[in-house]
Design a protein around this motif. Structure first.
Motif, PDB file in Angstrom:
ATOM      1  N   ASN A  40       0.765  -1.236   0.021  1.00  0.00           N
ATOM      2  CA  ASN A  40       0.060   0.001  -0.012  1.00  0.00           C
ATOM      3  C   ASN A  40       0.875   1.413  -0.016  1.00  0.00           C
ATOM      4  O   ASN A  40       0.401   2.394  -0.397  1.00  0.00           O
ATOM      5  CB  ASN A  40      -0.943   0.165   1.295  1.00  0.00           C
ATOM      6  CG  ASN A  40      -0.461  -0.215   2.563  1.00  0.00           C
ATOM      7  OD1 ASN A  40       0.767   0.717   2.704  1.00  0.00           O
ATOM      8  ND2 ASN A  40      -0.976  -1.073   3.434  1.00  0.00           N
ATOM      9  N   GLN A  41       2.035   1.232   0.556  1.00  0.00           N
ATOM     10  CA  GLN A  41       2.795   2.472   0.779  1.00  0.00           C
ATOM     11  C   GLN A  41       2.915   3.556  -0.642  1.00  0.00           C
ATOM     12  O   GLN A  41       2.790   4.527  -0.555  1.00  0.00           O
ATOM     13  CB  GLN A  41       4.165   2.230   1.534  1.00  0.00           C
ATOM     14  CG  GLN A  41       3.849   1.866   2.954  1.00  0.00           C
ATOM     15  CD  GLN A  41       5.218   1.396   3.686  1.00  0.00           C
ATOM     16  OE1 GLN A  41       5.995   1.392   3.104  1.00  0.00           O
ATOM     17  NE2 GLN A  41       4.788   1.363   5.109  1.00  0.00           N
ATOM     18  N   PRO A  42       3.428   2.913  -1.590  1.00  0.00           N
ATOM     19  CA  PRO A  42       3.667   3.662  -2.877  1.00  0.00           C
ATOM     20  C   PRO A  42       2.095   3.879  -3.502  1.00  0.00           C
ATOM     21  O   PRO A  42       2.301   4.876  -4.354  1.00  0.00           O
ATOM     22  CB  PRO A  42       4.521   2.915  -3.955  1.00  0.00           C
ATOM     23  CG  PRO A  42       5.241   1.495  -3.176  1.00  0.00           C
ATOM     24  CD  PRO A  42       4.261   1.541  -1.879  1.00  0.00           C
ATOM     25  N   LEU A  43       1.262   3.308  -2.968  1.00  0.00           N
ATOM     26  CA  LEU A  43       0.004   3.388  -3.363  1.00  0.00           C
ATOM     27  C   LEU A  43      -0.970   4.367  -2.896  1.00  0.00           C
ATOM     28  O   LEU A  43      -2.003   4.578  -3.265  1.00  0.00           O
ATOM     29  CB  LEU A  43      -0.696   2.214  -3.917  1.00  0.00           C
ATOM     30  CG  LEU A  43       0.083   1.084  -4.672  1.00  0.00           C
ATOM     31  CD1 LEU A  43      -0.439  -0.395  -4.701  1.00  0.00           C
ATOM     32  CD2 LEU A  43       0.496   1.642  -6.093  1.00  0.00           C
ATOM     33  N   LEU A  44      -0.435   5.001  -1.888  1.00  0.00           N
ATOM     34  CA  LEU A  44      -1.517   5.686  -0.779  1.00  0.00           C
ATOM     35  C   LEU A  44      -2.077   6.944  -1.764  1.00  0.00           C
ATOM     36  O   LEU A  44      -3.144   7.177  -1.582  1.00  0.00           O
ATOM     37  CB  LEU A  44      -0.780   6.097   0.307  1.00  0.00           C
ATOM     38  CG  LEU A  44      -0.416   4.978   1.497  1.00  0.00           C
ATOM     39  CD1 LEU A  44       0.443   5.446   2.622  1.00  0.00           C
ATOM     40  CD2 LEU A  44      -1.528   4.362   1.769  1.00  0.00           C
ATOM     41  N   ALA A  45      -1.013   7.697  -2.392  1.00  0.00           N
ATOM     42  CA  ALA A  45      -1.868   8.796  -3.238  1.00  0.00           C
ATOM     43  C   ALA A  45      -2.670   8.376  -4.129  1.00  0.00           C
ATOM     44  O   ALA A  45      -3.765   8.961  -4.261  1.00  0.00           O
ATOM     45  CB  ALA A  45      -0.478   9.323  -3.941  1.00  0.00           C
ATOM     46  N   VAL A 163       7.421  -3.354  -6.753  1.00  0.00           N
ATOM     47  CA  VAL A 163       6.377  -3.974  -7.650  1.00  0.00           C
ATOM     48  C   VAL A 163       5.256  -3.380  -7.499  1.00  0.00           C
ATOM     49  O   VAL A 163       4.487  -3.448  -8.464  1.00  0.00           O
ATOM     50  CB  VAL A 163       6.304  -5.578  -6.909  1.00  0.00           C
ATOM     51  CG1 VAL A 163       5.212  -6.249  -7.535  1.00  0.00           C
ATOM     52  CG2 VAL A 163       7.580  -6.282  -7.245  1.00  0.00           C
ATOM     53  N   SER A 164       4.859  -2.880  -6.394  1.00  0.00           N
ATOM     54  CA  SER A 164       3.448  -2.612  -6.447  1.00  0.00           C
ATOM     55  C   SER A 164       3.393  -0.963  -6.880  1.00  0.00           C
ATOM     56  O   SER A 164       2.244  -0.904  -7.481  1.00  0.00           O
ATOM     57  CB  SER A 164       2.968  -2.474  -4.749  1.00  0.00           C
ATOM     58  OG  SER A 164       3.588  -1.470  -4.288  1.00  0.00           O
ATOM     59  N   GLY A 172      -3.387  -0.132 -12.167  1.00  0.00           N
ATOM     60  CA  GLY A 172      -4.244   0.082 -10.944  1.00  0.00           C
ATOM     61  C   GLY A 172      -3.996  -0.500  -9.717  1.00  0.00           C
ATOM     62  O   GLY A 172      -3.513  -1.936  -9.531  1.00  0.00           O
ATOM     63  N   TRP A 173      -4.201  -0.065  -8.719  1.00  0.00           N
ATOM     64  CA  TRP A 173      -3.771  -0.465  -7.281  1.00  0.00           C
ATOM     65  C   TRP A 173      -4.627  -1.832  -6.814  1.00  0.00           C
ATOM     66  O   TRP A 173      -4.482  -2.787  -6.140  1.00  0.00           O
ATOM     67  CB  TRP A 173      -4.004   0.270  -6.111  1.00  0.00           C
ATOM     68  CG  TRP A 173      -5.454   0.936  -5.798  1.00  0.00           C
ATOM     69  CD1 TRP A 173      -5.908   2.079  -6.508  1.00  0.00           C
ATOM     70  CD2 TRP A 173      -6.226   0.635  -4.843  1.00  0.00           C
ATOM     71  NE1 TRP A 173      -7.108   2.451  -5.746  1.00  0.00           N
ATOM     72  CE2 TRP A 173      -7.521   1.346  -4.926  1.00  0.00           C
ATOM     73  CE3 TRP A 173      -6.210  -0.692  -3.956  1.00  0.00           C
ATOM     74  CZ2 TRP A 173      -8.592   1.027  -4.263  1.00  0.00           C
ATOM     75  CZ3 TRP A 173      -7.418  -1.126  -3.224  1.00  0.00           C
ATOM     76  CH2 TRP A 173      -8.537  -0.003  -3.368  1.00  0.00           C
ATOM     77  N   ARG A 174      -5.906  -1.938  -7.423  1.00  0.00           N
ATOM     78  CA  ARG A 174      -6.670  -2.973  -7.205  1.00  0.00           C
ATOM     79  C   ARG A 174      -6.104  -4.259  -7.737  1.00  0.00           C
ATOM     80  O   ARG A 174      -6.008  -5.505  -7.044  1.00  0.00           O
ATOM     81  CB  ARG A 174      -8.084  -3.034  -7.826  1.00  0.00           C
ATOM     82  CG  ARG A 174      -8.905  -1.712  -7.130  1.00  0.00           C
ATOM     83  CD  ARG A 174     -10.276  -2.015  -7.238  1.00  0.00           C
ATOM     84  NE  ARG A 174     -10.827  -0.563  -7.051  1.00  0.00           N
ATOM     85  CZ  ARG A 174     -11.313  -0.541  -5.678  1.00  0.00           C
ATOM     86  NH1 ARG A 174     -11.498  -1.484  -4.816  1.00  0.00           N
ATOM     87  NH2 ARG A 174     -12.216   0.706  -5.206  1.00  0.00           N
ATOM     88  N   GLY A 261       7.924   3.758  -5.780  1.00  0.00           N
ATOM     89  CA  GLY A 261       8.193   2.009  -5.673  1.00  0.00           C
ATOM     90  C   GLY A 261       9.780   1.702  -5.858  1.00  0.00           C
ATOM     91  O   GLY A 261      10.233   1.050  -5.436  1.00  0.00           O
ATOM     92  N   LEU A 262      10.122   2.524  -7.010  1.00  0.00           N
ATOM     93  CA  LEU A 262      11.484   2.390  -7.346  1.00  0.00           C
ATOM     94  C   LEU A 262      12.709   2.760  -6.068  1.00  0.00           C
ATOM     95  O   LEU A 262      13.813   2.101  -6.167  1.00  0.00           O
ATOM     96  CB  LEU A 262      12.167   3.028  -8.554  1.00  0.00           C
ATOM     97  CG  LEU A 262      11.552   2.574  -9.995  1.00  0.00           C
ATOM     98  CD1 LEU A 262      11.893   3.537 -10.963  1.00  0.00           C
ATOM     99  CD2 LEU A 262      12.165   1.356 -10.197  1.00  0.00           C
ATOM    100  N   PHE A 263      12.246   3.502  -5.291  1.00  0.00           N
ATOM    101  CA  PHE A 263      13.140   3.506  -4.053  1.00  0.00           C
ATOM    102  C   PHE A 263      13.269   2.295  -3.177  1.00  0.00           C
ATOM    103  O   PHE A 263      14.204   2.478  -2.583  1.00  0.00           O
ATOM    104  CB  PHE A 263      12.741   4.815  -3.341  1.00  0.00           C
ATOM    105  CG  PHE A 263      13.044   6.003  -3.651  1.00  0.00           C
ATOM    106  CD1 PHE A 263      14.219   6.630  -2.991  1.00  0.00           C
ATOM    107  CD2 PHE A 263      12.635   6.771  -4.531  1.00  0.00           C
ATOM    108  CE1 PHE A 263      14.680   7.882  -3.610  1.00  0.00           C
ATOM    109  CE2 PHE A 263      13.029   8.131  -4.717  1.00  0.00           C
ATOM    110  CZ  PHE A 263      14.111   8.617  -4.453  1.00  0.00           C
TER     111      PHE A 263
END
Length: 400
Positions: A40-45, A163-164, A172-174, A261-263
């Motif tokens: 979820n962390q890179p996808l929060l925005a 990856v996420s 999409g995050w889903r 995510g690349l970080f």
């Protein structure tokens, strides 16, 4: 180094089955399972835009996931001392598959909060596997084995973001959560087939098992110290990673979830040091290693504060933060697993519950600090948590 009779028994009975391929499988399983906590962390925005939520509201998704993980460890990980671990792992993997589907189908914030809590509660497989690896390892190489298995867990934590970020940014995050659910189902089949059968290490009832954890906290000074340090370290770690996606999408970077995510790949450099730290902990004082690694984490936040608006400053800070936090965890776990061999799952439970409660506090504070004070609030909040961990280490070292 003192080797107990219990350690010798573990070595004679179990070390012959701990092959390199089995260590690799355990490492892979830990990484793949723990990744569920960090997708979820890179996808929060992106999630915030889906649910029309503020950065603080959507940051609570990470908080609920980590609170759930702490709850799951308290409820399920102690069972590793009294139940057959392979069956327990299989049941938990089926449960987390269902929970991940719940996240993928979420229609509002309340739904995704509840589903994220459930994901955390059921994603405790790594904390069942790690004590199993410690049980099966010979005493003289326990730090090395823990470091090897933990390196898989660390890579899972870091690569989950990469990856996420990529999948979420393109499909999409889903979709990321549907893929995660399928992977957990496949992992259940693989581990059921290849993990060796384990045997209970205690005859205590579940109620007495839970009660005994309170006794461990009271009687084991090293456990208390390691747990407090772990909570502050993972809190500081979570402050940064929860806020990073919001920081990168604004000035001066203007990056999307893929770059956030690349970080995670940058952090792999730090995580690669986990087996080395484990070997050092076998040869040197693990407590001294903890102090050195906390200091490295403090340096990481100095880079975030002084050079965070420059890409190279962020990169160096991420490497130092991941090396410091992950190395501290390996050293701390090496210390606590040597305390009472027959209580390794319970010792690990106390430590990791504290660890993830600290992480959940860090996630909440990080998203709030960003919402109110932006990047300055983030690096000051995270840095303060790391410094508090250093103070705990220093006070206990003076008292010894």
């Amino acid at each position: 180094m003192t080797i107990s009779l219990s350690d010798l028994r573990d070595s004679e009975q179990n070390n012959q089955t701990l092959s390199k391929s089995l260590i690799l499988l355990m490492s892979f399983a830990c990484g793949l399972a723990v990744a569920n906590l960090y997708y979820n962390q890179p996808l929060l925005a992106d999630m915030g835009r889906t649910f029309h939520a503020t950065s603080h509201q959507v940051g609570n998704i990470s908080m609920f996931t980590q609170i759930g993980y702490a709850i799951g460890m308290f409820l399920f990980v102690p069972l590793g001392d009294m139940k057959e671990r392979r069956q327990l792992i299989s049941i938990l993997l089926i449960a987390v598959t269902i929970s991940l589907i719940g996240v993928a189908t979420s229609q509002n914030l309340i739904w995704i909060y509840i589903s994220s809590l459930a994901v955390g509660i059921t994603t405790v497989v790594p904390q069942v596997i790690i004590p199993l690896a410690a049980q099966m390892a010979a005493p003289f190489e326990r730090g090395k084995v823990i470091g090897s298995v933990m390196s898989g867990l660390f890579f899972g934590i870091l690569l989950a973001r990469t990856v996420s970020g990529f999948i979420g940014g393109t499909l999409g995050w889903r979709v990321m959560y549907w893929i995660a659910a399928a992977m957990m189902l496949g992992l259940a089949v693989i581990l059921r087939s290849f993990l060796p059968k384990s045997y209970p290490e205690t005859a205590l009832s579940y109620r007495k098992l839970l009660k005994s954890m309170g006794e461990l906290i009271v009687t084991q000074r090293t456990l208390r110290e390691a747990s407090l340090i772990g909570a502050m370290m993972f809190g500081g770690f979570s402050v940064f990673w929860t806020s990073l996606a919001f920081f990168l999408e604004g000035a001066p970077y203007h990056y999307g979830s893929q770059v956030a995510g690349l970080f995670g790949l940058v952090g792999v450099v730090g995580a690669a040091g986990a087996p080395i730290v484990g070997r050092w902990a076998d040869r040197l004082s693990a407590k001294s290693m903890v102090g050195i690694l906390i200091t490295i984490s403090v340096l990481s936040y100095m880079f975030f504060g002084l050079f965070g608006t420059s890409l190279w400053g962020l990169v160096i800070g991420v490497i130092l933060l991941d090396l410091g936090v992950q190395g501290t965890q390996v050293s701390n776990q090496t210390r606590i697993y040597s305390l009472i061999p027959e209580a390794r799952s319970r010792l690990n439970t106390v430590y990791m519950v504290s660890y993830f409660l600290g992480g959940s506090i860090g996630s909440s504070l990080g998203s709030y600090a960003w919402y109110v004070w932006k990047w300055q609030g983030v690096y000051m909040t995270g840095g303060l948590m790391i410094v508090m961990g250093l103070l705990v280490w220093g006070v206990h070292r003076i008292k010894k």
